[in-house]
Write a protein that holds these residues in place. Structure first.
Motif: not given
Length: 295
Positions: A253-263
């Motif tokens: 586990q390296v962190g969390k996303t910002q909730g934007r999605g890859k596109l």
């Protein structure tokens, strides 16, 4: 410099979009398939193994069509990427478990089937559409799908495809700059779907399946696409799952996303926050991914 438009991880100039638009009206390329093929040849848009990236082109051109940049001809078939059925009723072709195992010993040996036939593909698609909370969405570009069977019947389905174009926790962990990331991103694949059928409630089964599939993933990818990835990534929705199975299978586990999605292009925070997990397929993955020369 001509403005660019990004689709499926590739920048298209205005001149290239004009070329694609011209193909859409050319009688020599009357179908979406022929447009994608001709465009890939004209733009030298190829995968690492030299194959034309026709599926990626079809997805990109459909999005251009929806954005008003080009006008595609009508689809020849109802079964297109733009009309794929995301959710379906349970699959009658799938041999569902004839018992409710509660332990790994009751599950028995796991048999991993790489999806390679139309029948297997249809079973995989409908299984995901029937039982996965995200439903079925076609993957663009290089991809592998697996069905997992035990003595009691099918128990799991997985897929791997393109990685996220940008992911700050992953990119920081690898030590990527933008130029190197662009040249080495194909060596990272994404675990897009992982389903265990809801009838199966067996402790440690998920981590065992992950371990068995990732052991063969590198070789399967090499056979299919002519190169071997060195890292797998996945995104676990924090409000829905704890990521226990990935941690048990030694994913990092390296962190969390910002909730934007890859596109995401507008930087609007609209998606659930997800934990980012990585699994090395090669012990020197950081060195390989940080080097721009070919393997």
């Amino acid at each position: 410099m001509s403005p660019t438009h990004r689709y499926v991880g590739r920048d298209f100039t205005d001149e290239e979009i004009e070329l694609i638009g011209a193909l859409c009206t050319n009688s020599a390329t009357p179908t979406r398939e022929s447009i994608a093929r001709a465009a890939c040849e004209a733009l030298s848009w190829r995968a690492q193994n030299g194959a034309l990236k026709i599926m990626s082109a079809k997805v990109a051109f459909l999005r251009m069509h929806r954005d008003g940049l080009i006008t595609l001809p009508p689809p020849r078939s109802e079964n297109t990427n733009g009309r794929a059925v995301r959710y379906q009723s349970p699959n009658a072709q799938l041999r569902l478990p004839d018992m409710s195992p509660s332990t790994l010993s009751q599950i028995g040996d796991l048999r991993i089937h790489l999806v390679q036939t139309k029948k297997a593909s249809a079973i995989w698609n409908q299984t995901i559409a029937s039982y996965h909370y995200l439903g079925y969405v076609p993957l663009a570009g290089a991809q592998l799908r697996y069905l997992v069977e035990a003595d009691c019947g099918f128990v799991s389905a997985l897929s791997f495809g393109a990685s996220a174009w940008k992911c700050a926790p992953r990119d920081t962990h690898i030590g990527w700059d933008d130029k190197t990331r662009r040249s080495r991103l194909h060596l990272v694949v994404g675990n897009a779907r992982f389903l265990i059928l809801p009838y199966i409630q067996v402790p440690n089964l998920a981590s065992k399946i992950l371990a068995k599939v990732t052991r063969r993933l590198r070789d399967d990818w090499q056979v299919a696409y002519g190169y071997a990835p060195v890292l797998v990534e996945t995104f676990v929705e924090t409000g829905r799952f704890a990521g226990t199975s990935y941690r048990a299978a030694n994913w990092i586990q390296v962190g969390k996303t910002q909730g934007r999605g890859k596109l995401d292009r507008t930087h609007a925070k609209a998606l659930p926050v997800k934990d980012v997990y990585l699994y090395p397929l090669h012990r020197a993955y950081k060195t390989i991914l940080s080097t721009q020369t070919s393997m």
